[in-house]
Design a protein around this motif. Structure first.
Motif, PDB file in Angstrom:
ATOM      1  N   HIS A  84       0.859  -1.125   0.020  1.00 38.36           N
ATOM      2  CA  HIS A  84       0.015   0.148  -0.008  1.00 38.36           C
ATOM      3  C   HIS A  84       0.736   1.166  -0.055  1.00 38.36           C
ATOM      4  N   ASP A  85       0.569   2.168  -0.966  1.00 40.20           N
ATOM      5  CA  ASP A  85       1.490   3.323  -1.116  1.00 40.20           C
ATOM      6  C   ASP A  85       0.490   4.337  -1.805  1.00 40.20           C
ATOM      7  N   ALA A  86      -0.145   5.081  -1.030  1.00 40.32           N
ATOM      8  CA  ALA A  86      -1.264   6.285  -1.516  1.00 40.32           C
ATOM      9  C   ALA A  86      -0.481   7.534  -1.171  1.00 40.32           C
ATOM     10  N   PRO A  87       0.049   8.096  -2.253  1.00 39.50           N
ATOM     11  CA  PRO A  87       0.728   9.372  -1.990  1.00 39.50           C
ATOM     12  C   PRO A  87      -0.427  10.558  -1.945  1.00 39.50           C
ATOM     13  N   PRO A  88       0.199  11.571  -1.406  1.00 40.37           N
ATOM     14  CA  PRO A  88      -1.112  12.856  -1.361  1.00 40.37           C
ATOM     15  C   PRO A  88      -1.409  13.512  -2.641  1.00 40.37           C
ATOM     16  N   GLU A 258     -18.213   4.356   8.442  1.00 44.07           N
ATOM     17  CA  GLU A 258     -17.686   3.147   8.320  1.00 44.07           C
ATOM     18  C   GLU A 258     -17.278   2.878   6.716  1.00 44.07           C
ATOM     19  N   PHE A 259     -18.001   3.624   5.889  1.00 41.92           N
ATOM     20  CA  PHE A 259     -17.826   3.620   4.485  1.00 41.92           C
ATOM     21  C   PHE A 259     -16.272   4.021   3.929  1.00 41.92           C
ATOM     22  N   ALA A 260     -15.766   5.202   4.866  1.00 40.78           N
ATOM     23  CA  ALA A 260     -14.391   5.575   4.756  1.00 40.78           C
ATOM     24  C   ALA A 260     -13.475   4.377   5.128  1.00 40.78           C
ATOM     25  N   ASP A 261     -13.768   3.526   5.995  1.00 43.03           N
ATOM     26  CA  ASP A 261     -12.796   2.655   6.587  1.00 43.03           C
ATOM     27  C   ASP A 261     -12.819   1.467   5.538  1.00 43.03           C
ATOM     28  N   PHE A 262     -14.131   1.176   4.893  1.00 41.63           N
ATOM     29  CA  PHE A 262     -14.211   0.347   3.805  1.00 41.63           C
ATOM     30  C   PHE A 262     -13.329   0.761   2.634  1.00 41.63           C
ATOM     31  N   MET A 263     -13.459   2.023   2.108  1.00 44.94           N
ATOM     32  CA  MET A 263     -12.600   2.426   1.203  1.00 44.94           C
ATOM     33  C   MET A 263     -11.028   2.395   1.245  1.00 44.94           C
ATOM     34  N   PHE A 264     -10.696   2.915   2.523  1.00 47.39           N
ATOM     35  CA  PHE A 264      -9.370   3.085   2.853  1.00 47.39           C
ATOM     36  C   PHE A 264      -8.846   2.165   4.135  1.00 47.39           C
ATOM     37  N   ALA A 265      -8.976   0.773   3.827  1.00 55.82           N
ATOM     38  CA  ALA A 265      -9.000  -0.126   5.007  1.00 55.82           C
ATOM     39  C   ALA A 265      -7.514  -0.040   5.578  1.00 55.82           C
ATOM     40  N   GLU A 266      -6.438   0.118   4.636  1.00 57.74           N
ATOM     41  CA  GLU A 266      -5.054   0.394   5.202  1.00 57.74           C
ATOM     42  C   GLU A 266      -4.749   1.320   6.149  1.00 57.74           C
ATOM     43  N   HIS A 267      -5.822   2.465   6.317  1.00 56.41           N
ATOM     44  CA  HIS A 267      -5.611   3.677   6.973  1.00 56.41           C
ATOM     45  C   HIS A 267      -6.435   3.456   8.293  1.00 56.41           C
ATOM     46  N   SER A 268      -7.029   2.259   8.497  1.00 55.84           N
ATOM     47  CA  SER A 268      -7.971   2.216   9.681  1.00 55.84           C
ATOM     48  C   SER A 268      -7.440   1.132  10.359  1.00 55.84           C
ATOM     49  N   PRO A 269      -6.772   1.036  11.623  1.00 53.42           N
ATOM     50  CA  PRO A 269      -6.150   0.015  12.477  1.00 53.42           C
ATOM     51  C   PRO A 269      -7.371  -1.148  12.851  1.00 53.42           C
ATOM     52  N   MET A 271      -9.366  -2.372  10.826  1.00 46.22           N
ATOM     53  CA  MET A 271      -9.395  -3.143   9.468  1.00 46.22           C
ATOM     54  C   MET A 271      -8.193  -3.990   9.411  1.00 46.22           C
ATOM     55  N   LYS A 272      -7.336  -4.089  10.025  1.00 50.71           N
ATOM     56  CA  LYS A 272      -6.037  -4.926  10.194  1.00 50.71           C
ATOM     57  C   LYS A 272      -6.453  -6.263   9.529  1.00 50.71           C
ATOM     58  N   ASP A 273      -7.218  -6.952  10.155  1.00 49.86           N
ATOM     59  CA  ASP A 273      -7.439  -8.460   9.923  1.00 49.86           C
ATOM     60  C   ASP A 273      -8.073  -8.478   8.345  1.00 49.86           C
ATOM     61  N   VAL A 274      -8.671  -7.688   7.855  1.00 48.44           N
ATOM     62  CA  VAL A 274      -9.236  -7.832   6.652  1.00 48.44           C
ATOM     63  C   VAL A 274      -8.137  -7.574   5.493  1.00 48.44           C
ATOM     64  N   GLU A 341       3.806  -9.910  10.366  1.00 49.75           N
ATOM     65  CA  GLU A 341       4.535  -9.638   9.396  1.00 49.75           C
ATOM     66  C   GLU A 341       3.932  -9.245   8.042  1.00 49.75           C
ATOM     67  N   VAL A 342       2.871  -9.906   7.655  1.00 48.87           N
ATOM     68  CA  VAL A 342       2.204  -9.606   6.489  1.00 48.87           C
ATOM     69  C   VAL A 342       1.853  -8.197   6.368  1.00 48.87           C
ATOM     70  N   TYR A 343       1.118  -7.835   7.525  1.00 49.74           N
ATOM     71  CA  TYR A 343       0.495  -6.391   7.515  1.00 49.74           C
ATOM     72  C   TYR A 343       1.720  -5.478   7.563  1.00 49.74           C
ATOM     73  N   LYS A 344       2.843  -5.782   8.191  1.00 48.64           N
ATOM     74  CA  LYS A 344       3.900  -4.652   8.138  1.00 48.64           C
ATOM     75  C   LYS A 344       4.551  -4.717   6.632  1.00 48.64           C
ATOM     76  N   TRP A 345       4.486  -5.635   5.952  1.00 52.92           N
ATOM     77  CA  TRP A 345       4.707  -5.763   4.453  1.00 52.92           C
ATOM     78  C   TRP A 345       3.879  -4.953   3.827  1.00 52.92           C
ATOM     79  N   ILE A 346       2.344  -5.093   3.885  1.00 47.39           N
ATOM     80  CA  ILE A 346       1.649  -4.440   2.943  1.00 47.39           C
ATOM     81  C   ILE A 346       1.327  -3.003   3.544  1.00 47.39           C
ATOM     82  N   VAL A 347       1.295  -2.831   4.411  1.00 43.76           N
ATOM     83  CA  VAL A 347       1.269  -1.380   5.166  1.00 43.76           C
ATOM     84  C   VAL A 347       2.447  -0.818   5.956  1.00 43.76           C
ATOM     85  N   PRO A 348       3.597  -0.719   5.071  1.00 49.02           N
ATOM     86  CA  PRO A 348       4.933  -0.501   5.763  1.00 49.02           C
ATOM     87  C   PRO A 348       5.052   0.970   6.618  1.00 49.02           C
TER      88      PRO A 348
END
Length: 404
Positions: A84-88, A258-269, A271-274, A341-348
């Motif tokens: 995940h890499d979403a620049p501004p 809730e929809f914002a968490d759905f759209m931007f799961a990587e920014h919501s703690p 939502m880590k499991d999904v 470790e997977v989470y730290k890889w996907i959301v470094p």
């Protein structure tokens, strides 16, 4: 078709291409059978445009390594689309330079015969202000911009000590990024409501609402080919799992938060499991709940296992990826990645654009190198922050925040 180019069909670019692919096939069928309707008259013009756009998108995506990780960074590693890499901002930033040099915007110098990527000042402005506000205030005169920036300085200076620390700048940029995500989610929320002709644009969305709107957007109202429908069904199954996790109150609907968490799961703690499960679904081939080196390499270099078995010499970038997996991702050195470790890889943690951009702004404006920005330094380097006609002021702050 995106799959024929080796693209990840879950990516945003590939989903757009799938849509155009389906539209093109529908229009082709209509063109072959339609007679004297208004649509048939315009089809000869639409078809070449659609086909050209479709081919251009697939070619550009493939060249950029979309979904295949084949774009090389300055450390010799390939960019991994799974991370995940979403620049501004979509503008170029100097951190992406091959040589790491901070080339000024507009410079076209070469280093060792290799052209440097340009740094677009728009990246700084949109990071500091937000995209919409940056564009709106681009119309202001330089004098107005400087006046607004002086007022803005006080908002960033949370402790009122008349200087900005790196922490204050990071907090400001992080909040701007958060507000941008909220705005994007709300805009998408309303577009879904409009697509299903909802009377109440602010009431919660159901999963069926989402599926109906997405089917209309991606496939259309007419039957599509089996491959497109199958890909769409897979995407909806993935979305359904994410939807359930985002549904904090378990009412089977999502409000705007809730929809914002759905759209931007990587920014919501929460939502880590999904996020982890989506990565496992994509890469965990043997379904043991972990990702080993071969599974990690499969998307980056499909022939990895075959060439390892045959004892072939691997490309240098592949060797670097092996080293990266072992040294940076497999933290407990057990040969595979567990959920954490997977989470730290996907959301470094090291891809934090607020931190990186803060450092860049300080490098540009902290003239006395005391690790603080005085008001004089900010105003002297005002174009770094707001350009010729940009600042963040006034109406930008959403109603949920009285003042940043």
């Amino acid at each position: 078709h995106p799959s024929e180019r080796g693209l990840n069909t879950d990516s945003a670019a590939a989903r757009l291409i799938l849509h155009l692919h389906s539209v093109f096939k529908r229009y082709l069928g209509k063109f072959q059978c339609a007679k004297s309707t208004r649509m048939s008259c315009s089809l000869p013009l639409r078809l070449p445009v659609l086909l050209a756009l479709l081919l251009a998108l697939t070619t550009l995506a493939a060249a950029a390594g979309e979904g295949s990780g084949n774009s090389e960074g300055r450390d010799g590693r390939r960019r991994d689309s799974r991370v995940h890499d979403a620049p501004p901002s979509d503008a170029e930033h100097h951190d992406d330079d091959d040589d790491g040099d901070d080339a000024e915007d507009g410079e076209g110098d070469r280093d060792g015969g290799r052209r440097k990527r340009r740094h677009d000042a728009r990246y700084d402005h949109e990071s500091f202000l937000g995209r919409d506000e940056s564009r709106r205030l681009d119309e202001m005169s330089p004098e107005e911009s400087q006046k607004k920036l002086a007022e803005l300085f006080a908002k960033v200076d949370k402790n009122n000590d008349t200087k900005l620390s790196l922490d204050e700048m990071e907090a400001w940029l992080a909040e701007i990024a958060h507000q941008e995500r909220e705005k994007q989610a709300e805009s998408r929320f309303h577009s879904i409501k409009a697509a299903i002709s909802a009377k109440d644009m602010n009431s919660s969305l159901s999963l069926e609402d989402w599926k109906k709107a997405m089917h209309h957007e991606v496939i259309g109202d007419e039957p599509a080919d089996k491959e497109t429908e199958a890909t769409f069904a897979q995407t909806m199954a993935k979305d359904a799992a994410r939807w359930v996790k985002a549904d904090a109150n378990a009412d089977k609907k999502l409000d705007k938060a809730e929809f914002a968490d759905f759209m931007f799961a990587e920014h919501s703690p929460r939502m880590k499991d999904v996020v982890v499960q989506e990565a496992l679904n994509a890469s965990d081939v043997n379904r043991d709940g972990r990702i080993d080196l071969a599974e990690y390499m499969r998307e980056l270099f499909p022939d990895y296992e075959k060439e390892k078995r045959e004892g072939k010499k691997l490309p240098k970038w592949v060797v670097k990826e092996e080293e990266f997996f072992k040294m940076n991702l497999d933290l407990n050195k057990d040969g595979s990645l567990d959920a954490d470790e997977v989470y730290k890889w996907i959301v470094p943690e090291d891809i934090d654009h607020s931190k990186r951009e803060s450092k860049h702004l300080f490098e540009a404006a902290d003239e006395d190198r005391d690790k603080f920005l005085s008001k004089d330094e900010v105003m002297k380097n005002w174009e770094t922050f707001v350009g010729h006609r940009a600042t963040h002021y006034g109406e930008f702050a959403p109603s949920s925040h009285d003042e940043l």
